[in-house]
Design a protein around this motif. Structure first.
Motif, PDB file in Angstrom:
ATOM      1  N   LEU A   1       4.737   7.017  11.004  1.00 14.99           N
ATOM      2  CA  LEU A   1       4.918   7.793   9.779  1.00 14.99           C
ATOM      3  C   LEU A   1       6.313   7.589   9.207  1.00 14.99           C
ATOM      4  CD1 LEU A   1       3.824   9.892   7.787  1.00 14.99           C
ATOM      5  CD2 LEU A   1       4.591  11.674   9.382  1.00 14.99           C
ATOM      6  N   THR A   2       7.319   7.616  10.063  1.00 18.96           N
ATOM      7  CA  THR A   2       8.691   7.375   9.616  1.00 18.96           C
ATOM      8  C   THR A   2       8.834   5.982   9.014  1.00 18.96           C
ATOM      9  OG1 THR A   2       9.584   8.896  11.268  1.00 18.96           O
ATOM     10  CG2 THR A   2      11.103   7.272  10.351  1.00 18.96           C
ATOM     11  N   THR A   3       8.232   4.997   9.664  1.00 15.32           N
ATOM     12  CA  THR A   3       8.276   3.619   9.156  1.00 15.32           C
ATOM     13  C   THR A   3       7.638   3.526   7.779  1.00 15.32           C
ATOM     14  OG1 THR A   3       8.212   2.731  11.409  1.00 15.32           O
ATOM     15  CG2 THR A   3       7.575   1.241   9.630  1.00 15.32           C
TER      16      THR A   3
ATOM     17  N   ASN B 224       0.843  -1.185   0.000  1.00 17.66           N
ATOM     18  CA  ASN B 224       0.000   0.000   0.000  1.00 17.66           C
ATOM     19  C   ASN B 224       0.885   1.243   0.000  1.00 17.66           C
ATOM     20  OD1 ASN B 224      -2.002   1.894   0.251  1.00 17.66           O
ATOM     21  ND2 ASN B 224      -2.574   1.345   2.340  1.00 17.66           N
ATOM     22  N   ARG B 225       0.759   2.068  -1.034  1.00 20.88           N
ATOM     23  CA  ARG B 225       1.579   3.276  -1.137  1.00 20.88           C
ATOM     24  C   ARG B 225       0.909   4.487  -0.506  1.00 20.88           C
ATOM     25  NH1 ARG B 225       6.816   1.956  -2.808  1.00 20.88           N
ATOM     26  NH2 ARG B 225       6.669   0.208  -4.281  1.00 20.88           N
ATOM     27  N   ASN B 226      -0.385   4.403  -0.224  1.00 23.06           N
ATOM     28  CA  ASN B 226      -1.138   5.519   0.351  1.00 23.06           C
ATOM     29  C   ASN B 226      -1.846   5.014   1.601  1.00 23.06           C
ATOM     30  OD1 ASN B 226      -0.746   7.606  -1.851  1.00 23.06           O
ATOM     31  ND2 ASN B 226      -1.590   5.892  -3.021  1.00 23.06           N
ATOM     32  N   VAL B 227      -1.246   5.272   2.735  1.00 23.52           N
ATOM     33  CA  VAL B 227      -1.600   4.588   3.978  1.00 23.52           C
ATOM     34  C   VAL B 227      -2.442   5.479   4.890  1.00 23.52           C
ATOM     35  CG1 VAL B 227      -0.682   3.442   6.030  1.00 23.52           C
ATOM     36  CG2 VAL B 227       0.518   3.241   3.833  1.00 23.52           C
ATOM     37  N   ILE B 228      -3.526   4.914   5.394  1.00 22.88           N
ATOM     38  CA  ILE B 228      -4.334   5.581   6.419  1.00 22.88           C
ATOM     39  C   ILE B 228      -3.771   5.205   7.788  1.00 22.88           C
ATOM     40  CG2 ILE B 228      -6.630   5.793   7.446  1.00 22.88           C
ATOM     41  CD1 ILE B 228      -7.747   4.931   4.682  1.00 22.88           C
ATOM     42  N   ILE B 229      -3.326   6.200   8.539  1.00 24.16           N
ATOM     43  CA  ILE B 229      -2.867   5.965   9.912  1.00 24.16           C
ATOM     44  C   ILE B 229      -4.019   6.265  10.863  1.00 24.16           C
ATOM     45  CG2 ILE B 229      -1.274   6.617  11.743  1.00 24.16           C
ATOM     46  CD1 ILE B 229       0.734   7.474   9.667  1.00 24.16           C
TER      47      ILE B 229
ATOM     48  N   LEU C 142       9.441   2.815   3.948  1.00 23.94           N
ATOM     49  CA  LEU C 142       9.018   1.737   3.051  1.00 23.94           C
ATOM     50  C   LEU C 142       8.653   2.260   1.661  1.00 23.94           C
ATOM     51  CD1 LEU C 142       6.807  -0.358   5.501  1.00 23.94           C
ATOM     52  CD2 LEU C 142       9.044  -1.001   4.581  1.00 23.94           C
ATOM     53  N   GLY C 143       8.708   3.580   1.489  1.00 25.11           N
ATOM     54  CA  GLY C 143       8.377   4.164   0.192  1.00 25.11           C
ATOM     55  C   GLY C 143       6.921   4.513   0.026  1.00 25.11           C
ATOM     56  N   ALA C 144       6.182   4.602   1.133  1.00 19.90           N
ATOM     57  CA  ALA C 144       4.765   4.952   1.090  1.00 19.90           C
ATOM     58  C   ALA C 144       4.576   6.331   1.714  1.00 19.90           C
ATOM     59  CB  ALA C 144       3.942   3.903   1.819  1.00 19.90           C
TER      60      ALA C 144
ATOM     61  N   ALA D 218       1.633  -4.689   7.748  1.00 18.77           N
ATOM     62  CA  ALA D 218       0.355  -4.352   7.133  1.00 18.77           C
ATOM     63  C   ALA D 218       0.556  -3.556   5.844  1.00 18.77           C
ATOM     64  CB  ALA D 218      -0.515  -3.565   8.116  1.00 18.77           C
ATOM     65  N   VAL D 219       1.461  -2.586   5.875  1.00 16.76           N
ATOM     66  CA  VAL D 219       1.729  -1.792   4.673  1.00 16.76           C
ATOM     67  C   VAL D 219       2.240  -2.686   3.550  1.00 16.76           C
ATOM     68  CG1 VAL D 219       3.138   0.062   3.706  1.00 16.76           C
ATOM     69  CG2 VAL D 219       2.142   0.318   5.983  1.00 16.76           C
TER      70      VAL D 219
END
Length: 294
Positions: free
Chosen positions: A267-269, A2-7, A273-275, A234-235
């Motif tokens: 967020l850093t993680t 997933n490149r666009n992640v909901i936190i 990962l490139g997301a 998960a990402v």
């Protein structure tokens, strides 16, 4: 991936944690401030429980939920609100008569669990899809109760976040979806590492993910030291992430966390990962949520 992640940030929870980390918010003002702190750190969603301001114990009081929601909504910070509707499921067998609930039992009907949701209409609320052994006690949400709660949530126009603590919960949730009680696109939260539910490891997450409906959006979390590893996993598997003091009190070994610090670390993680983390507006579009500002 997933490149666009909901936190999502679960800011307080219902557990006995306030003596272990003073950053766990208790009062409605502190809980609202924690939601705002999480959003400013990069969370798109804030997951809300409320506590008795005097004792710190979990509460179902609609007035406490109302104060939190109103404080967040009146602030200048945009964040999607996700209210718990899973409280009132605790069963502790009495030692004198196991057929009766003992000290610590806290059972509410689906209608009572839904009451604050129906009044305040958050964008998201939780739907716990099944019963399971929760540490030494039992969390109770039978299939008829889950079905009734899904009906109430759907009628209110709120998006259910279907919380699954074991593979059988995914099966029940899939049936509710197939029966038309959960609207597209369904939203799942895979809850890992809670004794004695699904384990927090890649194999378990993958097995649960593979049983979701094709159109599902999903997130996963681990508790304690598994929080960040499960966020990264998960990402990589195409999902979103949840962090926060409900699930983990430490930033690293021996270092107490805050909600903002946990979001910042997630967020850093994600970025490593490139997301990227999406905004609340993007999360609403992705999940098909109504916009509370309109």
């Amino acid at each position: 991936m997933n490149r666009n992640v909901i936190i999502s940030c679960a800011v307080t929870g219902a557990g006995d944690t306030i003596e272990r980390n003073p950053a766990v918010p208790v009062t409605p003002r502190a809980i609202a401030d924690a939601c705002i702190e999480a959003a400013q750190a990069g969370a798109a969603v804030a997951h809300i429980h409320v506590r008795d301001p005097e004792t710190g114990a979990h509460s179902h009081d609609p007035a406490l939920f109302r104060e939190v929601v109103e404080r967040v909504r009146s602030s200048d910070t945009d964040v999607v609100l996700n209210m718990t509707a899973g409280g009132g499921g605790d069963w502790v067998p009495s030692e004198e008569d196991p057929a009766q609930g003992g000290h610590g039992t806290d059972l509410l009907t689906p209608e009572r669990r839904h009451l604050p949701v129906g009044e305040l209409l958050p964008e998201i609320c939780t739907l716990d899809c099944g019963s399971y052994n929760f540490a030494d006690n039992l969390y109770v949400n039978t299939a008829p109760w889950a079905r009734r709660q899904a009906e109430l949530i759907q009628a209110a126009g709120v998006k259910p976040e279907i919380e699954c603590f074991d593979l059988g919960h995914v099966r029940l949730a899939r049936q509710l979806y197939n029966d038309g009680l959960v609207d597209d696109p369904p939203l799942f939260q895979l809850c890992l590492g809670i004794p004695w539910g699904a384990e927090a490891d890649p194999e378990t997450m993958l097995a649960m993910r593979n049983k979701l409906p094709d159109s599902a959006h999903w997130a996963a979390f681990g508790i304690g030291r598994d929080q960040l590893p499960m966020a990264a996993q998960a990402v990589l598997l195409g999902g979103n992430v949840r962090v926060g003091l409900e699930d983990n009190l430490f930033l690293s070994k021996g270092v107490l966390a805050s909600n903002g610090a946990l979001v910042d670390k997630a967020l850093t993680t994600i970025e490593n990962l490139g997301a990227r983390a999406v905004t609340p507006a993007e999360a609403r579009t992705t999940l098909g949520l109504r916009d509370p500002h309109n």
